[in-house]
Design a protein around this motif. Structure first.
Motif, PDB file in Angstrom:
ATOM      1  N   SER A   1      37.843  44.230  42.751  1.00 16.21           N
ATOM      2  CA  SER A   1      38.971  45.034  43.043  1.00 16.21           C
ATOM      3  C   SER A   1      39.817  44.437  44.299  1.00 16.21           C
ATOM      4  O   SER A   1      40.698  44.530  44.223  1.00 16.21           O
ATOM      5  CB  SER A   1      38.568  46.296  43.744  1.00 16.21           C
ATOM      6  OG  SER A   1      37.752  46.113  44.591  1.00 16.21           O
ATOM      7  N   LYS A   2      39.163  43.410  45.219  1.00 24.74           N
ATOM      8  CA  LYS A   2      39.726  42.533  46.042  1.00 24.74           C
ATOM      9  C   LYS A   2      40.197  41.393  45.712  1.00 24.74           C
ATOM     10  O   LYS A   2      40.540  40.494  46.692  1.00 24.74           O
ATOM     11  CB  LYS A   2      38.723  42.919  47.415  1.00 24.74           C
ATOM     12  CG  LYS A   2      38.685  43.965  47.846  1.00 24.74           C
ATOM     13  CD  LYS A   2      40.049  44.557  48.458  1.00 24.74           C
ATOM     14  CE  LYS A   2      39.926  45.833  49.033  1.00 24.74           C
ATOM     15  NZ  LYS A   2      41.079  46.510  49.567  1.00 24.74           N
ATOM     16  N   PHE A   3      39.726  40.861  44.367  1.00 28.52           N
ATOM     17  CA  PHE A   3      39.984  39.587  44.000  1.00 28.52           C
ATOM     18  C   PHE A   3      39.470  38.446  44.587  1.00 28.52           C
ATOM     19  O   PHE A   3      39.823  37.310  45.089  1.00 28.52           O
ATOM     20  CB  PHE A   3      41.632  39.179  44.084  1.00 28.52           C
ATOM     21  CG  PHE A   3      42.533  40.152  43.042  1.00 28.52           C
ATOM     22  CD1 PHE A   3      42.564  39.871  42.031  1.00 28.52           C
ATOM     23  CD2 PHE A   3      42.965  41.110  43.987  1.00 28.52           C
ATOM     24  CE1 PHE A   3      43.305  41.173  41.275  1.00 28.52           C
ATOM     25  CE2 PHE A   3      43.913  42.119  43.186  1.00 28.52           C
ATOM     26  CZ  PHE A   3      44.057  42.059  41.934  1.00 28.52           C
ATOM     27  N   ILE A   4      38.189  38.754  45.127  1.00 25.62           N
ATOM     28  CA  ILE A   4      37.272  37.895  45.767  1.00 25.62           C
ATOM     29  C   ILE A   4      36.404  37.009  44.602  1.00 25.62           C
ATOM     30  O   ILE A   4      35.883  37.546  43.766  1.00 25.62           O
ATOM     31  CB  ILE A   4      36.244  38.521  46.473  1.00 25.62           C
ATOM     32  CG1 ILE A   4      36.857  39.347  47.503  1.00 25.62           C
ATOM     33  CG2 ILE A   4      35.064  37.467  47.137  1.00 25.62           C
ATOM     34  CD1 ILE A   4      36.158  40.322  48.594  1.00 25.62           C
ATOM     35  N   GLU A   5      36.519  35.722  44.492  1.00 27.36           N
ATOM     36  CA  GLU A   5      35.943  34.957  43.715  1.00 27.36           C
ATOM     37  C   GLU A   5      34.256  34.747  43.890  1.00 27.36           C
ATOM     38  O   GLU A   5      34.160  34.196  45.003  1.00 27.36           O
ATOM     39  CB  GLU A   5      36.485  33.332  43.663  1.00 27.36           C
ATOM     40  CG  GLU A   5      36.121  32.652  42.519  1.00 27.36           C
ATOM     41  CD  GLU A   5      36.412  31.006  42.567  1.00 27.36           C
ATOM     42  OE1 GLU A   5      36.269  30.426  41.749  1.00 27.36           O
ATOM     43  OE2 GLU A   5      37.236  30.812  43.514  1.00 27.36           O
ATOM     44  N   VAL A   6      33.551  35.082  43.000  1.00 27.69           N
ATOM     45  CA  VAL A   6      32.269  35.185  43.344  1.00 27.69           C
ATOM     46  C   VAL A   6      31.694  33.584  42.434  1.00 27.69           C
ATOM     47  O   VAL A   6      31.782  33.735  41.181  1.00 27.69           O
ATOM     48  CB  VAL A   6      31.522  36.224  42.948  1.00 27.69           C
ATOM     49  CG1 VAL A   6      30.087  35.931  43.024  1.00 27.69           C
ATOM     50  CG2 VAL A   6      31.942  37.132  43.578  1.00 27.69           C
ATOM     51  N   VAL A   7      31.109  32.747  43.036  1.00 33.24           N
ATOM     52  CA  VAL A   7      30.541  31.286  42.332  1.00 33.24           C
ATOM     53  C   VAL A   7      29.136  31.432  42.444  1.00 33.24           C
ATOM     54  O   VAL A   7      28.404  31.586  43.611  1.00 33.24           O
ATOM     55  CB  VAL A   7      31.172  30.088  43.208  1.00 33.24           C
ATOM     56  CG1 VAL A   7      30.734  28.929  42.465  1.00 33.24           C
ATOM     57  CG2 VAL A   7      32.727  30.171  43.065  1.00 33.24           C
ATOM     58  N   VAL A   8      28.522  31.470  41.165  1.00 30.64           N
ATOM     59  CA  VAL A   8      27.105  31.527  41.189  1.00 30.64           C
ATOM     60  C   VAL A   8      26.472  30.340  40.777  1.00 30.64           C
ATOM     61  O   VAL A   8      27.130  29.386  40.336  1.00 30.64           O
ATOM     62  CB  VAL A   8      26.478  32.548  40.251  1.00 30.64           C
ATOM     63  CG1 VAL A   8      27.234  33.937  40.925  1.00 30.64           C
ATOM     64  CG2 VAL A   8      27.250  32.561  38.745  1.00 30.64           C
TER      65      VAL A   8
END
Length: 465
Positions: free
Chosen positions: A458-465
């Protein structure tokens, strides 16, 4: 909907979608597939002789008429004919993508003919990354009138043969601004012409090089250094000292220097003490060569330094780092102490650095496995302006560290907490929920709860796993 939206509007929508949606978009209809391909400007492919032939690659690439950036990767060919396969790949790309500006071919070495074809088929090419085999020839560069960024890996055994060319006795006006060379060996020829022709060079990268070319005169190499702003020397131990001395004496424009695994203590000292440049970024990985006296000289001679990155520097102590902190308290914006045991060896050091370096924007303490909450928290409490924080591999940190980060670092935009075993999913969730400017987080997928994932989306946070 397929008939309501025009091609131009569809293209605009496709441009705004994340890369992960490409396969879903392409499966909607043949029209969507065509429009989606025509909207693509970047493409990366992994190929092998078993799943790709030159005609099939040419046909496939022809569906991307506006392609400007192409990356082709291929493993080694089992029968050893890697060079021939690489040549065919390059010829296919050259014939199918006339608008190319950036080309990266990570495969076997390329021969001369495909390069000549590429120079005529893609006249606007500005960036090229390839491999070449010995004997070396670089005179083909004169045919690439728009090329500004070149990366070359030299392969193969040494041979005594040399290429002759009508260009070798005349200087060319190459437009190269960035040059990266890997694997220059003793006995390699053809580089004097290259150094003479690089009159606009801004960035030089050398990796695993034993020399600068046996035919290269010192004056040719020095002349190409005069306008250079960035230099990176990785695993070039036999030539680092000589290059650093030439930079100190001839390059006043140098702003960024990286030296990994090479050089000597005296060579580094000579560069720092004799250099007349206004160095702003210094990145060193010198486990047994960097000492406190080098840091004292840096604090004295490079007062304009805004970024200092140190990796695996075993001989540096708190005295040297405290001197840096005091001397650069108003300028230093980036500090990296990666796998530096002084962080764990001297209690209170991070507290002092945090109090001195209140203007820090970027902090990297990765792979300090014994770093504990108390030491870290005492530093981070003073770093209120951090926008980027890397703690990868800091196994001693716990949930408490993440709580303080979310309270103290309200400007934080990017965080790397990968492989931090003491930081659990609940702390990651709390952090994502309470960090107002966060735009990117690197963490194991198992530590991303459904609540944190929803918040990130919802906050356009990129999650890199």
């Amino acid at each position: 909907m397929d008939t309501i939206l025009c091609d131009e509007l569809l293209q605009e929508i496709f441009h705004r979608l994340p890369p992960s949606s490409s396969s879903a978009v392409s499966a909607v209809s043949k029209r969507w597939l065509r429009v989606h391909r025509s909207s693509k400007t970047l493409l990366s492919l992994r190929l092998s002789p078993h799943n790709c032939t030159p005609p099939s690659l040419s046909t496939f690439l022809s569906h991307f008429p506006f392609l400007s950036s192409l990356s082709l990767t291929s493993p080694a060919v089992p029968d050893g004919d890697t060079a021939a396969f690489s040549d065919r790949l390059l010829l296919s790309a050259a014939s199918s993508c006339p608008s190319l500006r950036h080309l990266r071919l990570s495969a076997g070495p390329i021969s001369l003919f495909p390069l000549l074809s590429l120079s005529t088929s893609c006249p606007h090419l500005t960036s090229l990354s390839i491999s070449l085999s010995r004997p070396l020839s670089l005179y083909w560069l004169a045919l690439f009138q728009s090329l500004k960024d070149l990366s070359v890996v030299f392969t193969g055994e040494f041979v005594s043969d040399r290429f002759d060319s009508c260009f070798q006795h005349a200087d060319a006006e190459l437009k190269l601004e960035t040059l990266g060379l890997t694997g220059i060996r003793q006995g390699d020829f053809g580089f004097d012409w290259l150094w003479r022709s690089c009159k606009k060079l801004k960035k030089l990268q050398l990796r695993s090089c034993e020399g600068i070319g046996d035919d290269a005169s010192p004056s040719s190499f020095v002349n190409c250094l005069k306008g250079v702003e960035e230099v990176e020397l990785r695993t070039c131990r036999t030539i680092v000292d000589d290059i650093l001395l030439k930079l100190a004496e001839n390059c006043m424009s140098l702003m960024s220097l990286l030296v990994y695994d090479g050089g000597s203590r005296e060579g580094l000292r000579q560069f720092i003490s004799r250099s007349r440049c206004d160095l702003q970024k210094l990145d060193l990985r010198l486990p047994l060569d960097l000492e406190n006296n080098h840091l004292l000289a840096v604090a004295e001679n490079f007062r304009g330094l805004s970024s200092l990155r140190l990796q695996s520097c075993c001989l540096v102590t708190g005295e040297g780092l405290r001197t840096i902190g005091l001397a650069m308290s108003y300028r230093l914006e980036e500090l990296a102490l990666i796998n530096c045991d002084v962080v764990e060896r001297e209690p209170g050091l991070l507290t002092t650095l945090g109090q001195c370096l209140r203007r820090l924007r970027k902090l990297d303490l990765s792979y300090n496995e014994m770093l504990v909450d108390k030491e870290f928290v005492s530093m981070i409490a003073s770093c209120n302006y951090l926008s980027e924080l890397k703690l990868r591999g800091c196994k001693g940190l716990t949930n408490a560290a993440m709580v303080l980060i979310s309270k103290s670092c309200k400007n934080l935009e990017s965080v790397d907490i990968m492989y931090c075993g003491g930081i659990k999913a609940e702390a990651v969730e709390l952090f994502v929920m309470n960090c107002p400017r966060l735009r990117r987080v690197q963490v194991e997928e198992s530590k991303i709860s459904d609540v944190a994932r929803l918040r990130a989306s919802s906050k356009f946070i990129e999650v890199v796993v």
